[in-house]
Structure formats: structure tokens, C-alpha cells
Motif scaffolding. Structure first.
Motif, PDB file in Angstrom:
ATOM      1  N   LEU A   1       0.868  -1.174   0.000  1.00 43.75           N
ATOM      2  CA  LEU A   1       0.000   0.000   0.000  1.00 43.75           C
ATOM      3  C   LEU A   1       0.900   1.218   0.000  1.00 43.75           C
ATOM      4  CD1 LEU A   1      -2.506  -0.970   2.864  1.00 43.75           C
ATOM      5  CD2 LEU A   1      -2.960  -0.996   0.410  1.00 43.75           C
ATOM      6  N   GLU A   2       0.848   1.966  -1.085  1.00 40.93           N
ATOM      7  CA  GLU A   2       1.651   3.184  -1.112  1.00 40.93           C
ATOM      8  C   GLU A   2       0.694   4.362  -1.170  1.00 40.93           C
ATOM      9  OE1 GLU A   2       5.059   3.003  -3.610  1.00 40.93           O
ATOM     10  OE2 GLU A   2       5.384   5.164  -3.532  1.00 40.93           O
ATOM     11  N   PHE A   3       0.530   5.021  -0.037  1.00 37.20           N
ATOM     12  CA  PHE A   3      -0.444   6.108   0.048  1.00 37.20           C
ATOM     13  C   PHE A   3       0.067   7.331  -0.708  1.00 37.20           C
ATOM     14  CE2 PHE A   3      -1.492   3.287   3.467  1.00 37.20           C
ATOM     15  CZ  PHE A   3      -2.878   3.280   3.448  1.00 37.20           C
ATOM     16  N   TYR A   4      -0.846   7.991  -1.388  1.00 37.42           N
ATOM     17  CA  TYR A   4      -0.445   9.186  -2.125  1.00 37.42           C
ATOM     18  C   TYR A   4       0.049  10.236  -1.142  1.00 37.42           C
ATOM     19  CZ  TYR A   4      -3.048   6.753  -5.766  1.00 37.42           C
ATOM     20  OH  TYR A   4      -3.492   5.808  -6.645  1.00 37.42           O
ATOM     21  N   ALA A   5       0.956  11.074  -1.609  1.00 34.51           N
ATOM     22  CA  ALA A   5       1.591  12.069  -0.748  1.00 34.51           C
ATOM     23  C   ALA A   5       0.547  12.905  -0.001  1.00 34.51           C
ATOM     24  CB  ALA A   5       2.486  12.971  -1.580  1.00 34.51           C
ATOM     25  N   ASP A   6       0.788  13.143   1.281  1.00 32.13           N
ATOM     26  CA  ASP A   6      -0.123  13.982   2.053  1.00 32.13           C
ATOM     27  C   ASP A   6       0.276  15.453   1.877  1.00 32.13           C
ATOM     28  OD1 ASP A   6       2.101  14.436   3.592  1.00 32.13           O
ATOM     29  OD2 ASP A   6       1.350  13.392   5.365  1.00 32.13           O
ATOM     30  N   SER A   7      -0.359  16.339   2.660  1.00 28.91           N
ATOM     31  CA  SER A   7      -0.133  17.771   2.443  1.00 28.91           C
ATOM     32  C   SER A   7       1.324  18.180   2.721  1.00 28.91           C
ATOM     33  CB  SER A   7      -1.086  18.585   3.314  1.00 28.91           C
ATOM     34  OG  SER A   7      -0.990  18.131   4.654  1.00 28.91           O
ATOM     35  N   ASP A   8       2.060  17.350   3.474  1.00 29.46           N
ATOM     36  CA  ASP A   8       3.480  17.655   3.697  1.00 29.46           C
ATOM     37  C   ASP A   8       4.370  17.027   2.632  1.00 29.46           C
ATOM     38  OD1 ASP A   8       2.785  18.904   6.094  1.00 29.46           O
ATOM     39  OD2 ASP A   8       2.893  17.003   7.182  1.00 29.46           O
ATOM     40  N   GLY A   9       3.750  16.307   1.709  1.00 32.78           N
ATOM     41  CA  GLY A   9       4.536  15.650   0.669  1.00 32.78           C
ATOM     42  C   GLY A   9       5.108  14.309   1.104  1.00 32.78           C
ATOM     43  N   ASP A  10       4.661  13.819   2.255  1.00 32.04           N
ATOM     44  CA  ASP A  10       5.189  12.544   2.737  1.00 32.04           C
ATOM     45  C   ASP A  10       4.426  11.369   2.145  1.00 32.04           C
ATOM     46  OD1 ASP A  10       7.059  13.784   4.341  1.00 32.04           O
ATOM     47  OD2 ASP A  10       5.649  13.976   6.012  1.00 32.04           O
ATOM     48  N   VAL A  11       5.179  10.378   1.708  1.00 33.20           N
ATOM     49  CA  VAL A  11       4.582   9.175   1.148  1.00 33.20           C
ATOM     50  C   VAL A  11       4.744   8.034   2.146  1.00 33.20           C
ATOM     51  CG1 VAL A  11       4.770   7.440  -0.664  1.00 33.20           C
ATOM     52  CG2 VAL A  11       4.994   9.861  -1.227  1.00 33.20           C
ATOM     53  N   ILE A  12       3.640   7.422   2.502  1.00 37.82           N
ATOM     54  CA  ILE A  12       3.698   6.336   3.473  1.00 37.82           C
ATOM     55  C   ILE A  12       3.418   5.018   2.790  1.00 37.82           C
ATOM     56  CG2 ILE A  12       2.476   5.365   5.462  1.00 37.82           C
ATOM     57  CD1 ILE A  12       2.321   8.310   6.456  1.00 37.82           C
ATOM     58  N   LYS A  13       4.293   4.039   3.095  1.00 38.46           N
ATOM     59  CA  LYS A  13       4.185   2.749   2.434  1.00 38.46           C
ATOM     60  C   LYS A  13       4.098   1.662   3.482  1.00 38.46           C
ATOM     61  CE  LYS A  13       6.432   0.332  -1.377  1.00 38.46           C
ATOM     62  NZ  LYS A  13       6.922  -0.906  -0.750  1.00 38.46           N
ATOM     63  N   ILE A  14       3.068   0.835   3.350  1.00 40.45           N
ATOM     64  CA  ILE A  14       2.898  -0.270   4.297  1.00 40.45           C
ATOM     65  C   ILE A  14       2.696  -1.552   3.509  1.00 40.45           C
ATOM     66  CG2 ILE A  14       1.341  -1.267   6.032  1.00 40.45           C
ATOM     67  CD1 ILE A  14       0.820   1.736   6.851  1.00 40.45           C
ATOM     68  N   ASP A  15       3.458  -2.576   3.853  1.00 42.48           N
ATOM     69  CA  ASP A  15       3.302  -3.868   3.193  1.00 42.48           C
ATOM     70  C   ASP A  15       2.529  -4.817   4.094  1.00 42.48           C
ATOM     71  OD1 ASP A  15       4.733  -2.926   1.066  1.00 42.48           O
ATOM     72  OD2 ASP A  15       6.645  -3.777   1.734  1.00 42.48           O
ATOM     73  N   VAL A  16       1.400  -5.287   3.604  1.00 41.95           N
ATOM     74  CA  VAL A  16       0.605  -6.247   4.378  1.00 41.95           C
ATOM     75  C   VAL A  16       1.013  -7.658   3.958  1.00 41.95           C
ATOM     76  CG1 VAL A  16      -1.724  -7.079   4.874  1.00 41.95           C
ATOM     77  CG2 VAL A  16      -1.304  -4.618   4.575  1.00 41.95           C
ATOM     78  N   VAL A  17       1.464  -8.462   4.910  1.00 41.49           N
ATOM     79  CA  VAL A  17       1.917  -9.827   4.634  1.00 41.49           C
ATOM     80  C   VAL A  17       0.885 -10.811   5.182  1.00 41.49           C
ATOM     81  CG1 VAL A  17       3.795 -11.494   4.964  1.00 41.49           C
ATOM     82  CG2 VAL A  17       4.293  -9.031   5.016  1.00 41.49           C
ATOM     83  N   PRO A  18       0.009 -11.381   4.298  1.00 39.73           N
ATOM     84  CA  PRO A  18      -0.964 -12.344   4.809  1.00 39.73           C
ATOM     85  C   PRO A  18      -0.288 -13.689   5.063  1.00 39.73           C
ATOM     86  CG  PRO A  18      -1.540 -11.549   2.591  1.00 39.73           C
ATOM     87  CD  PRO A  18      -0.125 -11.187   2.854  1.00 39.73           C
ATOM     88  N   GLY A  19      -0.605 -14.289   6.190  1.00 40.98           N
ATOM     89  CA  GLY A  19      -0.065 -15.618   6.517  1.00 40.98           C
ATOM     90  C   GLY A  19      -1.160 -16.428   7.177  1.00 40.98           C
ATOM     91  N   ARG A  20      -1.042 -17.745   7.119  1.00 40.00           N
ATOM     92  CA  ARG A  20      -2.086 -18.579   7.724  1.00 40.00           C
ATOM     93  C   ARG A  20      -1.437 -19.655   8.566  1.00 40.00           C
ATOM     94  NH1 ARG A  20      -5.889 -21.954   3.794  1.00 40.00           N
ATOM     95  NH2 ARG A  20      -3.980 -23.196   3.748  1.00 40.00           N
ATOM     96  N   GLU A  21      -2.044 -19.907   9.720  1.00 35.21           N
ATOM     97  CA  GLU A  21      -1.494 -20.964  10.575  1.00 35.21           C
ATOM     98  C   GLU A  21      -1.582 -22.310   9.865  1.00 35.21           C
ATOM     99  OE1 GLU A  21      -3.624 -21.082  14.261  1.00 35.21           O
ATOM    100  OE2 GLU A  21      -5.572 -21.320  13.306  1.00 35.21           O
TER     101      GLU A  21
END
Ligand SMILES: [Zn+2]
Lengths: 152, 324
Positions: B113-133
Motif C-alpha cells: 500500500l503506497e499512500f499518495y503524498a499527504d499535504s506535507d509531501g510525505d509518502v507512506i508505504k505499508i506492506d501487508v503480509v498475509p499468513g495462515r497458521e
């Protein structure tokens, strides 16, 4: 040296305190303990203790308790990256059949925390739970201005 | 004089830096995604946890690297559900939820997930790793998870079911190390900025100091007390900045070499300043105070003794401790 301290505050839920006592009792007659997690108020005058992390590795007897952080390092990071940011603020342990007064070993443990380069905590808290079959007594201590103080 | 105590005070008496604000933004976003997953999958999911290994070379400027491992229960996607179905389901959910505010991408074991730049120009990136027991309730026992490994050949999606034993244990080491290291890098950078601000119109840019500190951490083993770490970084700058082969790539734009922002004369000056500083502190510890002054305005406030002391960074308990 143990003195009363009134300048700074500390709070925690009775529920957590009870939980620690119950966990401690399951190890009777041996000592047991763990890590205290919490956060400071914005003005830094108040400390809220909110959680505990229990050691996976430890050694205990009636009069001693050694805990390790092995295998639980991750839990501190989890708290640190949560909201609110919670940090390691000190340690707790039990004194079965004894009063909650710090032993010489306990005081040197506080010194180890203070002198540990990675710990970077200015005022570690020590909670001792002294209990017997019918009684329980909690002792809260904090390292402050180079002394160990007892909270009221 | 205790050099480490002084440096800690310098760090805590100077103001919060942009990096910390950004770090808080990441944490907030991460918690949002975590809650969205928990709302969607309810009792089919264990609590997602953050395994962020903050990418070293980008630790300071705009990019933290947050992984959010999402542990699903064995039957979350039916008892014959495949790992591929899990991966696709999470992808579809995240895509629908975030497509308007972020780039949602399939990646090797995660969904980016790469969020579009916010008002400060910061780009936040979060990787979701699905796993199963691996089997019902087994996650609670040993935290092992199966991950789905996604490949793409040309335009064709392909994947494989892969066992990853204990994601949590694997990442623990890296994470703790990365967190500690990031914290050290942040402290050293703050100190270098304090030093730079003692000078009028110094030609070296703050961004240059940030990148060279990160490069020092990449190239040297930097351990010990805060003073020892600072010393190693100062030595690294002293010894390397004037080399012909020295480059300093902007992680946001690799064709941008920050080393070119200084003339040879200015690089020599920076190297000499590091040398003088190190020599004079070795002559007399007290000289440290000249190069790295405390913020006196702040200091006065802090001397009130009705407050808890300030802690910098994440406190780490001593590994072994005895009580009596
Ligand atoms: Zn004790």
C-alpha cells in the motif's frame, strides 16, 4: 536509601495489579516477575503503568529471581510502535512470605538498569509484591535524582 | 565529565525533528490498516503485528518500511481454502478499501500500500503480509505461518504455496537491530545538526549530513555508547569525504549525487573540521560542550525536579537481571 516521594505521580489499574498478583501466586513458593510497560503524561509528571510482559526464560527460587529478555524482544517494539507509544518503564517481582522491601540484589538490579547503555530510561520503576496466604502488600519504588524513592 | 550524559542531554534538549513526526504518521497509518483488517476478518484473524524493518538507506528521508503481518486462522477461507485464495482475498479487500487513496500492488509475499503524498509531501508505504497458521490453533503455540509467494512472469500471475517457519522469530532479530540502529542514526544526525547550527552559513547541507551518517552506518560497524558511535561517524566523515571515489546517492533519486553539492575545498574543510573536533575532544572532554552545546532554554525547564526524566528512543531492558 528509601524516601517518600510526592512530586511525581504514578497510576495503574487495580486489574493489572491483581493480574500480577495472581500470576505471581501461581509460582508460590518461588519468586516470579516480569517487565512493566507504560507511558508518561504529556507534562512528564505522571506515569501510567498499563501492561506487563512476562519472561519466557527465567530461573527462580524462594529468594531469587532471574529473568531474561530472550524471545520477547519483539514485544517491546510492538508496544513502542502502538498508540499511545508505550515503553518499558521498569520491573516487577514477588517476595513470597515476605515484605515488599527491596533487597540488596534488587537495588543492584536498579543500578544495572540505570547504567545499561541501551536502556535509556531515566526513572525506572520497581514494583515488589510481598504476599503470604492471607496478606498482600505492594511496594512501588522509582529511581529519581540518584536515589530510590518509595511512592506513597 | 561524562561525555555520554552530555550528548544525551544535547539530544533531548533540542527539538523534535521531522523524522519523528513522520514516524508517528506511519504508526498511525499502520494502526488504521490493522484495524481495517480486524474489522473485516473479525474472528478469522489473530492480531496483525508490525514487523517493520526500516530500510537502512532510506531510514531518515521519507521512507520507513513497515510490514504488517496478518496471521489468519486455518479455516479463515474455508477448510479447503488455499493460500492463494487468502492472498487474493486480502488483496481484493485492500484494493477496494484503498484504491482511491493509495497504489495497491501485489508483491512477492505481501500486498503493498503506497499512500499518495499527504499535504506535507510525505509518502507512506505499508506492506501487508498475509499468513495462515498450519493447523487449527497452532499459531498460538509456536507462531508459525504459511505465506503465499506471488510471482509474476511477464503478464501472467503465478504463485506457490510456501512454508515460512516462524515469521515472527525470523524478523525479530532484524527488527530489533533495525529499530536500535535507526534510533542511533537519528541521534547522531541530530547531534551533527546541532554542531552545524553552531556555525554561521556552513556550506554542508543537513541532507548531506543525514546521508553521510547513514552511509557510515552501512559501511562501518558502529557500536558502543553514544559518544563511541558519534566518534566513529566523525572519523568516517574525516577519512572519506575527500576521497575521489566518494559518492552520496540520494535514495529518492539515484542520479542525484549529494557529494557534488560541495566543492573540493568545502569537502576538505568538512574533513578538517572533523579532525579538529576529534583532536580537541581527545585533548579535553570538556571541549565536547563547545561543539555540541545543550539548548539552554530547554535545559532550564528540565531542571524542575517534579518531572520524570526524558527518555530518548525506545528503552531496552537489560537482557539478564537478578532480583532477590
Ligand atoms: Zn526482591
Amino acid at each position: 536509601m528509601i524516601l517518600k516521594i510526592e512530586k511525581i505521580g504514578l497510576s495503574l489499574e487495580a486489574e493489572l495489579l491483581n493480574k500480577l498478583l495472581e500470576i505471581g501466586k501461581t509460582h508460590y513458593q518461588k519468586e516470579f516477575g516480569g517487565f512493566l510497560i507504560g507511558y508518561y503524561s504529556e507534562d512528564n509528571r505522571h506515569l501510567h503503568i498499563t501492561d506487563t510482559v512476562l519472561p519466557k526464560r527465567y530461573q527462580a527460587s524462594k529468594y531469587s529471581f532471574e529473568r531474561s529478555t530472550e524471545g520477547i524482544e519483539n514485544e517491546f517494539t510492538e508496544f513502542y510502535t502502538g498508540t499511545p507509544i508505550k515503553i518499558y518503564i521498569g520491573e516487577w517481582h514477588t517476595h513470597p512470605n515476605n515484605s515488599p522491601i527491596p533487597s540488596a540484589t534488587d537495588i543492584s538490579a536498579i543500578n544495572t538498569i540505570i547504567n545499561n547503555k541501551n536502556t535509556s530510561i531515566a526513572n525506572p520503576v520497581l514494583l515488589i509484591i510481598g504476599y503470604s496466604k492471607n496478606t498482600v502488600d505492594f511496594g512501588f519504588y522509582v529511581w529519581f535524582e540518584n536515589n530510590l524513592y518509595k511512592y506513597d | 565529565m561524562d561525555k555520554n550524559k552530555h550528548l544525551d542531554s544535547v539530544i533531548s534538549t533540542h527539538q523534535i525533528t521531522k523524522e519523528e513526526t513522520l514516524f508517528d504518521k506511519y504508526v498511525k497509518k499502520k494502526n488504521e490498516v490493522k484495524e481495517a483488517l480486524e474489522d473485516k476478518y473479525e474472528s478469522d484473524i489473530y492480531s496483525p503485528f508490525n514487523s517493520g524493518s526500516y530500510a537502512k538507506n532510506t531510514a531518515i528521508n521519507t521512507k520507513f518500511d513497515f510490514d504488517l503481518v496478518s496471521p489468519f486462522k486455518r479455516n479463515a477461507f474455508g477448510c479447503s481454502g488455499t493460500l492463494k485464495e487468502m492472498y487474493e482475498d486480502v488483496y481484493d479487500f485492500l484494493y477496494e478499501k484503498y484504491k482511491d487513496v493509495a497504489e495497491v500492488k501485489k508483491q512477492k509475499v505481501s500486498i503493498g500500500l503506497e499512500f499518495y503524498a499527504d499535504s506535507d509531501g510525505d509518502v507512506i508505504k505499508i506492506d501487508v503480509v498475509p499468513g495462515r497458521e498450519l493447523s487449527q490453533d497452532q499459531y498460538k503455540e509456536n507462531e508459525n505461518l504459511n505465506l503465499y509467494v506471488y510471482y509474476k512472469y511477464g503478464n501472467i500471475d503465478a504463485g506457490s504455496e510456501r512454508i515460512k517457519t516462524n515469521v515472527k522469530a525470523q524478523i525479530n532479530n532484524i527488527k530489533t537491530r533495525a529499530t536500535d540502529e535507526k534510533d542511533s542514526i537519528r541521534k547522531i544526525i541530530r547531534l551533527l545538526k546541532v554542531w552545524k547550527n553552531t556555525k554561521y552559513n556552513y556550506p554542508t547541507k543537513s541532507f548531506f549530513l543525514e546521508l553521510i551518517t547513514i552511509k557510515a552506518f552501512d559501511n562501518k560497524t558502529i557500536t558502543g555508547s553514544i559518544w563511541e558511535k558519534l566518534e566513529t561517524v566523525l572519523e568516517y566523515i574525516r577519512d572519506n569525504v575527500t576521497k575521489d571515489s566518494f559518492t552520496l546517492k540520494d535514495p529518492g533519486n539515484s542520479s542525484n549525487d549529494l557529494a557534488d553539492t560541495l566543492t573540493s575545498y568545502e569537502k576538505q574543510q568538512l574533513s578538517d573540521d572533523m579532525k579538529n573536533m576529534l583532536d580537541r575532544i581527545r585533548d579535553n572532554d570538556e571541549n565536547l560542550k563547545t561543539y555540541f552545546p545543550e539548548n539552554s532554554k530547554f535545559k532550564k525547564e528540565e531542571s524542575k525536579t517534579n518531572q520524570y526524566g526524558t527518555n530518548s528512543g525506545m528503552p531496552v531492558p537489560p537482557p539478564k537481571l537478578n532480583f532477590g
